[in-house]
Structures are given as structure tokens and as C-alpha cells.
Enzyme design. Structure first.
Site, PDB file in Angstrom:
ATOM      1  N   ARG A 136       9.589  25.259  -0.379  1.00  0.00           N
ATOM      2  CA  ARG A 136      10.927  25.847  -0.208  1.00  0.00           C
ATOM      3  C   ARG A 136      11.978  24.849   0.248  1.00  0.00           C
ATOM      4  O   ARG A 136      13.093  24.854  -0.272  1.00  0.00           O
ATOM      5  CB  ARG A 136      10.874  27.065   0.701  1.00  0.00           C
ATOM      6  CG  ARG A 136      10.420  26.785   2.087  1.00  0.00           C
ATOM      7  CD  ARG A 136       9.806  27.993   2.721  1.00  0.00           C
ATOM      8  NE  ARG A 136       8.605  28.404   2.021  1.00  0.00           N
ATOM      9  CZ  ARG A 136       8.486  29.520   1.320  1.00  0.00           C
ATOM     10  NH1 ARG A 136       9.492  30.339   1.217  1.00  0.00           N
ATOM     11  NH2 ARG A 136       7.360  29.820   0.741  1.00  0.00           N
ATOM     12  N   THR A 137      11.660  23.996   1.189  1.00  0.00           N
ATOM     13  CA  THR A 137      12.692  23.074   1.680  1.00  0.00           C
ATOM     14  C   THR A 137      13.089  22.114   0.560  1.00  0.00           C
ATOM     15  O   THR A 137      14.273  21.848   0.333  1.00  0.00           O
ATOM     16  CB  THR A 137      12.191  22.292   2.910  1.00  0.00           C
ATOM     17  OG1 THR A 137      11.747  23.228   3.880  1.00  0.00           O
ATOM     18  CG2 THR A 137      13.287  21.449   3.506  1.00  0.00           C
TER      19      THR A 137
ATOM     20  N   LYS B 245       0.096   3.461  -1.238  1.00  0.00           N
ATOM     21  CA  LYS B 245      -0.325   2.061  -1.460  1.00  0.00           C
ATOM     22  C   LYS B 245      -0.075   1.236  -0.200  1.00  0.00           C
ATOM     23  O   LYS B 245      -0.232   0.018  -0.215  1.00  0.00           O
ATOM     24  CB  LYS B 245       0.460   1.467  -2.628  1.00  0.00           C
ATOM     25  CG  LYS B 245       0.173   2.169  -3.940  1.00  0.00           C
ATOM     26  CD  LYS B 245       1.121   1.690  -5.034  1.00  0.00           C
ATOM     27  CE  LYS B 245       1.032   2.596  -6.242  1.00  0.00           C
ATOM     28  NZ  LYS B 245       2.271   2.598  -7.013  1.00  0.00           N
TER      29      LYS B 245
ATOM     30  N   ARG C 225      10.938  14.473   4.111  1.00  0.00           N
ATOM     31  CA  ARG C 225       9.967  15.168   4.969  1.00  0.00           C
ATOM     32  C   ARG C 225       8.766  14.256   5.128  1.00  0.00           C
ATOM     33  O   ARG C 225       8.333  13.617   4.162  1.00  0.00           O
ATOM     34  CB  ARG C 225       9.537  16.493   4.359  1.00  0.00           C
ATOM     35  CG  ARG C 225       8.324  17.064   5.098  1.00  0.00           C
ATOM     36  CD  ARG C 225       8.080  18.489   4.778  1.00  0.00           C
ATOM     37  NE  ARG C 225       9.118  19.332   5.346  1.00  0.00           N
ATOM     38  CZ  ARG C 225       9.053  20.661   5.350  1.00  0.00           C
ATOM     39  NH1 ARG C 225       8.027  21.278   4.812  1.00  0.00           N
ATOM     40  NH2 ARG C 225      10.023  21.369   5.880  1.00  0.00           N
TER      41      ARG C 225
ATOM     42  N   HIS D 154      13.617  19.736  12.543  1.00  0.00           N
ATOM     43  CA  HIS D 154      13.866  20.262  11.205  1.00  0.00           C
ATOM     44  C   HIS D 154      15.298  20.795  11.224  1.00  0.00           C
ATOM     45  O   HIS D 154      15.529  21.995  11.181  1.00  0.00           O
ATOM     46  CB  HIS D 154      12.855  21.372  10.907  1.00  0.00           C
ATOM     47  CG  HIS D 154      12.802  21.799   9.476  1.00  0.00           C
ATOM     48  ND1 HIS D 154      13.575  21.231   8.491  1.00  0.00           N
ATOM     49  CD2 HIS D 154      12.058  22.748   8.849  1.00  0.00           C
ATOM     50  CE1 HIS D 154      13.312  21.815   7.346  1.00  0.00           C
ATOM     51  NE2 HIS D 154      12.396  22.726   7.530  1.00  0.00           N
TER      52      HIS D 154
END
Lengths: 137, 305
Positions: free
Chosen positions: B51-52, B80, B101, B129
């Protein structure tokens, strides 16, 4: 106990008894090649007991480390056996690579080249928090 | 150039300004549909999120901009061994703004310290957040028309719930706020938030384990999910996940104009039977999140409609 007086160097005085070794370690004084004396539990009129560190060599001190370990300590700069400067100590606003974040969720745990930076968030209580995850030291 | 890592980086006035922009977007969407033409948002999601991420992408598309992103964290350069700092420097060459995020707390801050473009924290572990808080604030504003004088109940996981911490910090700046903290003992609000925010600012709060007894007092009820990914121990998660389940029966004594919020996704902490209740505002909250992200992108890119 006699310890020679200093000709050119630094005296960190009025260290709260018991904190001298921590300061010695964090300032990395063991890496110096000039004479260094750490004197513990000296009698003090003002403090009862105190620690003193004497460094017989002109070195650059990280004042923020002293401020973090003991903001009540004093630093005397000696040149040609004369006291030329008394430095006052404050709690530093920022500490870099002095203390380390132990929060396993912090980005510093996976990215080891990141500097560990702590900011003073409560002057009164001397509380430092990691700038990345805000965990309290 | 500015980033947004923590909600408190925005002043109360700036939040008012973002709300005003979001309201204008809602009223006049056509005015905004080309304003970010030729601008690119890079969505860097190192942790699963639907959703975000989609909210950011929808926000940028509705502003007429484009979105570039990586397929998944496992196929990214991070797998990596690339550092967040290097990733931020590289993506700065491709995009105009980053939404990030990351499971590690502080990663978006590291990105913002190294990027030459604005970075938006889209969630860093259990830490911050801020855009969820912006969604919460717009929903409260649209439902209540004010922030002052509200009694706000937070229920569920108040220990690891980053959305709770951020909303408490943001709401604590308004006057006459009262918080009611409803959680099992193991998931109480961390003491540093109580001490550093609530007690320091003299904000009234009550801690309880009983949701129903405080229900009649609430203007806002903020439900949260007990998040499995925040637990190191599976047993603790299983024991606590069903601590509070909101049902229509529990709402019988609630105020008629209660506003029920939830950052979503929910698992079972709000029964589906509550969805039809006009006081259930959590799907509106999702939509409001998109509008606030649009407003924020405009602000950080310094684009005027």
C-alpha cells in the site's frame, strides 16, 4: 606518591573518582609515546575523591570525549612548566565514534563504515541518542 | 533541498500548509494533473510493502510525473552489498525525488545525507513513518475540523507501532490533547516517549489494558496490528496478536462521532462487521494518504500548481 610536574602538556583534573580509566581508554592515551600518568582516588577538598590524568606531551585532546565522560572535569594546558590555559568543559552537542549504537535494528549494525553519531537530546540529564534510530545511550 | 525523515521536521504551520494543499487537490484534481510532468519519483522499497509503495506511485502519477523503481529488494544492488549511501548517490542521478522504505532504522536518514535529491522516509523498521502520520492527520482534520482538545485512544501494539509513536509526537504539539493508551503490558508505549514527549510537555495520558471501559471517552480510536516482523520471538507474537479485536458490540458505548483509524493492513483486530459503521474511517485514511503524499511531493520538489 610522586609524579613529576609537567613541562609541556595537559592535566585533566577534577575527574569524578572512577572515571579516569574510562577517559584514558576513550581518549586512546595508551597509544601515545609520551609519559602519561593516571592517578586515581586522590583526596580533594571539593570532591572528596577525584582522578587526575597528566600527559607530558603537546597533544590535541578530543574535548567532546572529556565532556561526555565527565563535564565537571577541568583541562589545564601547560607550556614551559607554566599554566597557560584553563579549558572549560561542556557536554558536547554531538559525539562521533565515541559511543556505539547497540540497537540490532539500527542501520549502523549492517553498514559498518557509517560513523556512529549521537546527539545530546537532554542537556539536563545528559542523554544522548543515536541520530539514526534515536536509541538512548 | 529538503527531505522528510521524521514527522517532527515539519512545523505545525507546514502541516497546515500540506493539509491545505491536499484539500485543494481533492477539490480541484485537474489543476494538479500535469504539475510534475517530466519529474521522476524513485521508489526504493527494501522491505515488502504494497500500500505505501502504491500510494506513492499513484500520488506521483496523479501529479503527472513518472515512477521508477526496483523489482524487489532481493534483486536490488543492496543484495549485492551496496551501501545505502551509494544507492542514494546513484539514484540521485536518475530521479528527482526518492521514497524509501528500509527494514533498518535510520536508513532513509543515511540516504538523505548522501542523496542530492529529496528523500522521503516511507518507513524505517519500527522507527518512523511520517507519511502515514500525514494520512492520519488529514483524516482527523477532515473528520473533526480541528486538532485541539481531542481525546485519542491508541490500541494494540504501542511498543513497536511506529505509526503510533509518530502520531503521538505530532498530536502532542496541539493544545488540550489527551491520550489513552490501551495495550497488553508487553506492548506498552516505550517509556522514553512517555517521559520525553508526554510528561515533558505536561500532556494528560492514561494507560489501561481495557478498551471497553474507556470507549465512551474517545474522539479518535487508533487501532494497530501486532506486527509479526517486529518480533524476534514467534511465541511472543502468537501470544499477543489477538489481544484486542474491535467488534460492533464494543462500539455500542462509543461516541456517535468517534473516528476509527487504522494504518492498515489489518489482520483481525477490526472485525469486518465494523466496516459498515460510518465511524470507520480507515479506508478514507488510505485515500487521504495519497493526497498528503501528493502534497508532500509538491512541497519537497518546490512545485507550485
Amino acid at each position: 606518591m610522586n609524579i613529576d610536574s609537567i613541562k609541556n602538556g595537559i592535566v585533566i583534573d577534577h575527574i569524578t573518582a572512577g572515571r579516569g580509566m574510562k577517559l584514558y581508554r576513550l581518549l586512546k592515551l595508551d597509544a601515545l609515546d609520551c609519559p602519561v600518568a593516571i592517578i586515581q582516588n586522590v583526596q580533594s577538598k571539593k570532591m572528596g575523591r577525584k582522578d587526575i590524568i597528566k600527559v607530558d606531551g603537546a597533544i590535541e585532546l578530543q574535548m567532546d570525549i572529556i565532556g561526555y565522560v565527565d563535564p565537571n572535569a577541568t583541562v589545564d594546558i601547560i607550556r614551559d612548566s607554566v599554566l597557560v590555559e584553563k579549558k572549560s568543559i561542556d557536554l558536547p552537542e554531538k559525539l562521533q565514534d565515541v559511543i556505539f549504537c547497540k540497537n540490532p535494528r539500527c542501520i549502523t549494525t549492517t553498514e559498518q563504515e557509517l560513523p556512529h553519531i549521537f546527539k545530546l537530546t537532554d542537556q539536563e540529564k545528559g542523554i544522548y541518542r543515536c541520530i539514526y534510530c534515536e536509541t538512548k545511550k | 533541498m529538503r527531505s522528510l525523515i521524521d514527522i517532527l521536521e515539519l512545523s505545525v504551520e507546514e502541516i497546515d500548509e500540506l493539509i491545505a494543499t491536499a484539500e485543494d487537490i481533492i477539490a480541484n484534481p485537474a489543476k494538479y494533473q500535469e504539475v510534475c510532468r517530466h519529474k521522476k519519483l524513485a521508489t526504493l522499497f527494501f522491505e515488502p510493502s504494497t500500500r505505501t509503495r502504491m500510494s506513492f506511485e499513484a500520488a506521483m502519477y496523479e501529479l503527472g510525473g513518472n515512477v521508477i523503481s526496483m523489482a524487489s529488494a532481493s534483486s536490488s544492488s543492496a543484495s549485492k552489498g551496496e551501501s545505502v549511501a551509494d544507492t542514494a548517490k546513484v539514484i540521485s542521478c536518475y530521479a528527482d525525488i526518492i521514497a524509501m522504505r528500509h527494514p533498518k532504522e535510520g536508513a532513509p536518514l543515511v540516504a538523505s545525507m548522501n542523496a542530492s535529491i529529496p528523500v522521503i522516509n516511507a518507513g524505517d523498521g519500527g522507527h518512523n513513518h511520517p507519511t502515514q502520520t500525514l494520512a492520519d492527520l488529514l483524516t482527523i482534520w477532515r473528520k473533526k475540523g480541528k486538532f485541539d482538545g481531542l481525546t485519542i485512544g491508541f490500541c494494540g501494539d504501542l511498543k513497536f507501532g511506529r505509526t503510533v509513536h509518530s502520531l503521538i509526537a505530532a498530536m502532542a504539539r496541539y493544545t488540550g490533547i489527551r491520550f489513552i493508551l490501551i495495550s497488553p503490558d508487553e506492548l506498552k508505549l516505550p517509556s522514553y516517549i512517555k517521559k520525553d514527549i508526554l510528561e515533558k510537555q505536561g500532556i494528560e495520558y492514561l494507560q489501561t489494558t481495557d478498551l471497553e471501559s474507556v470507549m465512551p471517552e474517545l474522539d479518535i480510536l487508533y487501532m494497530t496490528r501486532v506486527q509479526q516482523e517486529r518480533f524476534f520471538n514467534e511465541e511472543d507474537y502468537l501470544r499477543l496478536r489477538d489481544s484486542y479485536i474491535l467488534t460492533p458490540e464494543k462500539l455500542e458505548n462509543a461516541k456517535k462521532d468517534l473516528c476509527i483509524l487504522h494504518p492498515l493492513p489489518r489482520v483481525n483486530e477490526i472485525s469486518v462487521g465494523v466496516d459498515a459503521d460510518p465511524r470507520a474511517c480507515y479506508f478514507e485514511q488510505v485515500l487521504n494518504g495519497k493526497y498528503m503524499r501528493m502534497a508532500l511531493i509538491l512541497k519537497l520538489l518546490e512545485v507550485k500548481a
